[in-house]
Scaffold this active site. Structure first.
Site, PDB file in Angstrom:
ATOM      1  CB  ALA A 132      -0.938   0.004   1.217  1.00 28.47           C
ATOM      2  CB  ALA A 133       3.973   2.371   1.580  1.00 27.51           C
ATOM      3  N   PRO A 134       3.128   4.488  -0.762  1.00 27.34           N
ATOM      4  CG  PRO A 134       3.387   6.557  -1.823  1.00 27.34           C
ATOM      5  CD  PRO A 134       3.483   5.078  -2.079  1.00 27.34           C
ATOM      6  N   GLY A 135       0.575   5.273   0.025  1.00 30.59           N
ATOM      7  CA  GLY A 135      -0.763   5.355   0.587  1.00 30.59           C
ATOM      8  C   GLY A 135      -1.783   6.170  -0.172  1.00 30.59           C
TER       9      GLY A 135
ATOM     10  CE  LYS B 191      -2.262   3.031  -7.209  1.00 33.85           C
ATOM     11  NZ  LYS B 191      -1.007   3.733  -6.851  1.00 33.85           N
TER      12      LYS B 191
ATOM     13  CG  ASP C 157       6.122 -11.327   2.321  1.00 36.19           C
ATOM     14  OD1 ASP C 157       5.429 -11.093   1.315  1.00 36.19           O
ATOM     15  OD2 ASP C 157       7.194 -11.963   2.265  1.00 36.19           O
TER      16      ASP C 157
ATOM     17  CG  ASP D  22      -0.219   0.133  -6.382  1.00 35.05           C
ATOM     18  OD1 ASP D  22       0.178   0.042  -7.556  1.00 35.05           O
ATOM     19  OD2 ASP D  22       0.055   1.106  -5.651  1.00 35.05           O
TER      20      ASP D  22
ATOM     21  CB  CYS E 219       3.663   2.794 -11.792  1.00 31.29           C
ATOM     22  SG  CYS E 219       4.905   2.222 -10.618  1.00 31.29           S
TER      23      CYS E 219
END
Length: 433
Positions: free
Chosen positions: A249-252, A254, A295, A311, A364
């Site tokens: 998830a980071a940096p967050g 979404k 993890d 993601d 990305c």
């Protein structure tokens, strides 16, 4: 740049004298380039260690700017260097690195010639120092210039031409000529800056170089920085009230989108340091979500999610406009390694989606192995899933879904409005029980 002939570079002070002011920043820039080009480290990850000896933020910022601009322009810098040397310098030669740093300052960053060379010469010794000074002087006296449109590294250009065509590769070269604008995602669409460009609901675009912390709404946590393309995956879930799992998830950005849309979010992140950014964003915005430091290849949720966002970690070639280091780090081996990791994460995540629920897979990346090829394999191996086609009204203005029902953003899209990052996004739905 200017057409006015430049004077010859001033010689450096005698050996043993004090280093010219600013030499430490150039030394840090060389460390950054070495971390990226020799050790394959991301530029941002190497920044803290490479600049540890610098006194303050402006010096660190200068070192970062020199290294980043060198990476944007490296094929063209090397072509200039090679035009002024009898024998080609090895790619990893200290003299070549020093010349790159001196030339990029004089030709792209507006540094006076004497400052560009005098702050670099102390970083090389003996014969290489004379070579650097001589080559720099020759190029300056010859009114050397860099092309307006940078040249992509040959391997990258060849790969993107093969995958996406000549026009996309040329658009990518244009895209790295300067840092891109900054996109903001808002929790409340009604709070968007009225004088900013907006390409979608809850979106604002401000010029590159904007002082983020001084923009209206920063302290109140009304928005967060997030490229318009990066906002697409969470948009495809719409509003909801059920459980949403945001993996890796980071940096967050979404995660914040999902929470703002009403979902009960659990954000999963492997790295404790990256999770700290999640917490900081949560504290600043006041949006509620849970964080699990785990993890995803070992972790499992207590209950299936109605919405699962993968993601996935990737080569990150799609964010080359902001992070030009990926052009020099993300070779075929890294793409293959990341594609394998993505497949393993997707396989686990498929079991965590409730019947009738939705999974969105995003990277990305501009590499098909991390996008189209990946989701096609997933659908073959998971017959209980099917594409839930994205519609045009779900996407920002100027971005359209592909005929297969997924989304692919490429260099050249939104170019007149400032462009967007390269992304692949697919939405699939699990069959009802």
């Amino acid at each position: 740049m200017t057409d006015t002939p430049r004077p010859a570079a001033r010689p450096r002070p005698a050996p043993g004298g004090p280093e010219p002011l600013g030499t430490a920043s150039r030394r840090a820039a060389l460390r950054l380039l070495d971390a990226v080009l020799r050790r394959g480290e991301p530029l941002e990850s190497a920044l803290a260690h490479a600049t540890r000896a610098l006194a303050g933020g402006p010096d660190r910022g200068l070192a970062h700017a020199i290294a980043a601009e060198t990476l944007r322009r490296m094929p063209d810098l090397d072509a200039l260097i090679d035009s002024a040397t009898r024998q080609r310098l090895p790619d990893d030669a200290k003299a070549r690195s020093a010349l790159r740093v001196a030339l990029v300052q004089a030709l792209a960053l507006g540094t006076p010639q004497h400052a560009a060379i005098s702050t670099v010469l102390p970083l090389v010794d003996g014969g290489p120092r004379k070579l650097v000074h001589g080559v720099f002087g020759t190029l300056m006296r010859g009114n050397a210039k860099l092309p307006e449109v940078p040249t992509l590294p040959p391997a990258v250009a060849e790969r993107w031409r093969a995958n996406w065509g000549k026009d996309v590769a040329e658009a990518a070269a244009r895209a790295i000529a300067a840092p891109p604008p900054v996109d903001l995602s808002y929790a409340d669409p009604a709070r968007v800056l009225p004088d900013a460009t907006s390409l979608a609901a809850a979106h604002a675009r401000v010029p590159a170089g904007s002082d983020i912390a001084t923009l209206p709404g920063y302290d109140a946590g009304e928005w967060w920085v997030q490229d318009i393309a990066a906002s697409i995956p969470a948009r495809l879930f719409g509003r909801g009230s059920g459980l949403a799992l945001d993996l890796c998830a980071a940096p967050g950005g979404k995660t914040l989108q999902l929470a703002a849309a009403g979902w009960q979010v659990t954000a999963v992140e492997l790295s404790e340091s990256r999770a700290a950014r999640l917490r900081a964003n949560r504290d600043r915005t006041g949006l509620a979500f849970d964080i699990a430091i785990a993890d995803v290849l070992k972790w499992s949720p207590a209950t299936p999610g109605d919405a699962v966002l993968v993601d996935a970690p990737c080569s990150a070639t799609g964010i080359f406009r902001r992070h030009p280091d990926v052009l020099h780090r993300a070779h075929g081996g890294i793409v293959a390694e990341m594609a394998d990791l993505q497949a393993r994460i997707l396989k686990r995540a498929a079991a965590w989606v409730a019947p009738g629920g939705t999974l969105v897979y995003a990277t990305c990346s501009l590499e098909p192995e991390e996008g189209e090829v990946q989701i096609e394999r997933f659908l073959r191996e998971h017959p209980d899933y099917a594409i839930r086609a994205v519609t045009a009204d779900e996407l920002p203005a100027g971005i359209a879904p592909e005929p297969e029902g997924w989304v692919r953003t490429l260099p050249g899209m939104l170019e007149q409005a400032g462009g967007c990052d390269g992304f692949f996004v697919a939405r699939v739905q699990r069959a009802s029980a």
